[in-house]
Design a protein around this motif. Sequence first.
Motif, PDB file in Angstrom:
ATOM      1  N   PRO A  27       0.715  -1.272  -0.100  1.00  0.00           N
ATOM      2  CA  PRO A  27      -0.178  -0.058  -0.033  1.00  0.00           C
ATOM      3  C   PRO A  27       0.925   1.344   0.037  1.00  0.00           C
ATOM      4  N   GLY A  28       0.527   2.002  -0.914  1.00  0.00           N
ATOM      5  CA  GLY A  28       1.454   3.388  -0.841  1.00  0.00           C
ATOM      6  C   GLY A  28       2.630   3.312  -1.818  1.00  0.00           C
ATOM      7  N   GLU A  29       3.081   2.213  -2.302  1.00  0.00           N
ATOM      8  CA  GLU A  29       4.244   1.969  -2.791  1.00  0.00           C
ATOM      9  C   GLU A  29       4.287   2.383  -4.300  1.00  0.00           C
ATOM     10  N   ALA A  30       5.318   2.886  -4.880  1.00  0.00           N
ATOM     11  CA  ALA A  30       5.248   2.940  -6.614  1.00  0.00           C
ATOM     12  C   ALA A  30       6.490   2.260  -6.760  1.00  0.00           C
ATOM     13  N   ILE A  31       6.278   1.678  -8.271  1.00  0.00           N
ATOM     14  CA  ILE A  31       7.144   0.777  -8.688  1.00  0.00           C
ATOM     15  C   ILE A  31       7.504   1.338 -10.167  1.00  0.00           C
ATOM     16  N   PHE A  32       8.477   1.523 -10.541  1.00  0.00           N
ATOM     17  CA  PHE A  32       8.963   2.047 -12.065  1.00  0.00           C
ATOM     18  C   PHE A  32       9.634   1.345 -12.590  1.00  0.00           C
ATOM     19  N   ILE A  33       9.513   0.662 -13.784  1.00  0.00           N
ATOM     20  CA  ILE A  33      10.240  -0.396 -14.722  1.00  0.00           C
ATOM     21  C   ILE A  33      10.679   0.545 -15.953  1.00  0.00           C
ATOM     22  N   ASP A  34      11.838   0.778 -16.193  1.00  0.00           N
ATOM     23  CA  ASP A  34      12.292   1.404 -17.405  1.00  0.00           C
ATOM     24  C   ASP A  34      12.185   0.781 -18.546  1.00  0.00           C
ATOM     25  N   ALA A  42      11.774   0.761  -6.736  1.00  0.00           N
ATOM     26  CA  ALA A  42      10.592   0.869  -6.169  1.00  0.00           C
ATOM     27  C   ALA A  42      10.677   1.578  -4.812  1.00  0.00           C
ATOM     28  N   LYS A  43       9.556   2.423  -4.385  1.00  0.00           N
ATOM     29  CA  LYS A  43      10.052   3.309  -3.207  1.00  0.00           C
ATOM     30  C   LYS A  43       8.525   3.425  -2.468  1.00  0.00           C
ATOM     31  N   GLN A  44       8.531   3.490  -1.262  1.00  0.00           N
ATOM     32  CA  GLN A  44       7.124   3.795  -0.328  1.00  0.00           C
ATOM     33  C   GLN A  44       7.072   5.293  -0.564  1.00  0.00           C
ATOM     34  N   CYS A  45       5.905   5.748  -1.229  1.00  0.00           N
ATOM     35  CA  CYS A  45       5.522   6.971  -1.461  1.00  0.00           C
ATOM     36  C   CYS A  45       4.303   7.810  -0.393  1.00  0.00           C
ATOM     37  N   ALA A  46       3.821   6.952   0.448  1.00  0.00           N
ATOM     38  CA  ALA A  46       2.643   7.189   1.489  1.00  0.00           C
ATOM     39  C   ALA A  46       3.363   7.497   2.622  1.00  0.00           C
ATOM     40  N   VAL A  47       2.408   8.278   3.514  1.00  0.00           N
ATOM     41  CA  VAL A  47       2.849   8.474   4.801  1.00  0.00           C
ATOM     42  C   VAL A  47       1.975   7.679   5.634  1.00  0.00           C
ATOM     43  N   ASN A  48       2.548   7.017   6.513  1.00  0.00           N
ATOM     44  CA  ASN A  48       1.695   5.797   7.300  1.00  0.00           C
ATOM     45  C   ASN A  48       0.653   4.974   6.665  1.00  0.00           C
ATOM     46  N   PRO A  49       1.349   4.379   5.430  1.00  0.00           N
ATOM     47  CA  PRO A  49       0.328   3.443   4.962  1.00  0.00           C
ATOM     48  C   PRO A  49      -0.140   1.983   5.685  1.00  0.00           C
ATOM     49  N   VAL A  50      -1.335   1.632   5.565  1.00  0.00           N
ATOM     50  CA  VAL A  50      -1.866   0.525   6.188  1.00  0.00           C
ATOM     51  C   VAL A  50      -2.812  -0.225   5.360  1.00  0.00           C
TER      52      VAL A  50
END
Length: 505
Positions: free
Chosen positions: A226-233, A240-248
């Motif tokens: 949850p809240g994570e973004a994945i980029f594949i070129d 990949a990186k967690q982009c949300a504050v306090n994901p649940v």
Amino acid sequence: MCGIVGVVSNNPVNQLIYDALLLLQHRGQDAAGIATSYGNKFAMYKANGLVKDVFRTRNMRSLPGNMGIGQVRYPTAGSFSEEEAQPFYVNAPFGIVLAHNGNLTNAPELKSELFKRDRRHLNTDSDSEVLLNVLAHQIQQETSGYSLDPEALFRAVAVVHQRVRGSYAVVAQIAGYGLLAFRDPFGIRPLCIGYNDNEKGREYILASESVALEGLGFRFMRDVQPGEAIFIDIDGNLTAKQCAVNPVLNPCAFEYVYLARPDSVIDGVSVYLSRLKMGEYLAEKMKSQFGAGDIDVVMPIPDSSRPAAMELAMNLNLDYREGFIKNRYIGRTFIMPGQASRKKSVRQKLNAIGSEFKGKSVLLVDDSIVRGTTSREIVQMARESGAKRVIFASAAPPVKFPNVYGIDMPTRGELIAYGRTEEEVCREITADALVYQDVDAMRKSIFDLNPSLKGVEASCFDGYYVTGDVTEAYLDKLEASRKAPRADTEDTIRSPLNLNRANLD
């Protein structure tokens, strides 16, 4: 509820995406679309209909490239218009096509912001187009219209999480750069990633359900958090990186009850095993309400209730029989547009085997009861086939509240359990007895299989909306826009209290 897929490969992806959409067809039968990219250009084809009917050889030939996304649509917000089939496209910045599974609860506010502040034009009523334009605007803000790198994309997604409310699992192509995927901070709608190694290197696939990965020979890697973004070129490099504050993590409980294929695993929970667990817990409840000889035989309502019914029969030491045969060429009844269509389709969809009912006390098990129309028709079919007593059991708790996160049951008046006791629902569906699963037992059916999972999105059962922005006024406005009458009777409805605990905490 829709099905989405995204692929980055070292080979043409059009056939791969088509096959994945076939495996996800149960998630959306209204429209289908594919967009691929080659160089800095996109190719796209989409239309209303099933996957097999939308795409012809000429359409597939017009979809070249080694990267692409696809979607099967099940309409929620917006209309049934072919214009709202996905993916959607914007040409700035860079050129982006997007496919979305979910529903935005603050879409009207976002539309106003996009027009007045962001100076972006929307061409449809689809909340997916809203999401695409919010994303595009934030990418433009982070890149100033020039170069793009994964960190800039992740900063853009972080702002999307701040602006957008509701549920969303997203796959998006950025022309000449790669594939971006992300999931809302509550992980309401599912999204997973898999890979395959071949002679040319590694290729990746993202999809709504693991069955789409496995059916195409990909290895399951993990669920997108949850809240994570994945980029594949375009060269196949994954970041990949967690982009949300306090994901649940709060996956949708209805995925396990009904929506997902039983051979999928969502957020570490086997859908099939969760349905077996639902049958096990339902059997425990029934032991306290029925004695020996009260029930002669257990029968499922095909297909998704079958695992629960089998487990229930085994735990009660009762015979299990297939009393209804399903015509697989009729669509899901609870998503059909008109009440008359739903009533008519039940008899077309199911046919009873009279010899299995005659003179017996029958326990019918369904995955859930939404509007009650189908349940009533099925009970009548059982009686007409000679059943002396018909007991109805739901493997899910009573559906009392609208689902605003991507399932088309948004008005309280359409829900047979809204404002009614179980005894009143039993009379409405004309059964001799009715047993519902308990909410806590449904949760345990899921948590038992993944103890690290602490929450599920179960608003249609308990009235708790995890995004915290759904109020009585919101639901009133939503229902007024649909102008949907009571589906079953015109009885006075008693409004349950504490609709939204999130706003009371």
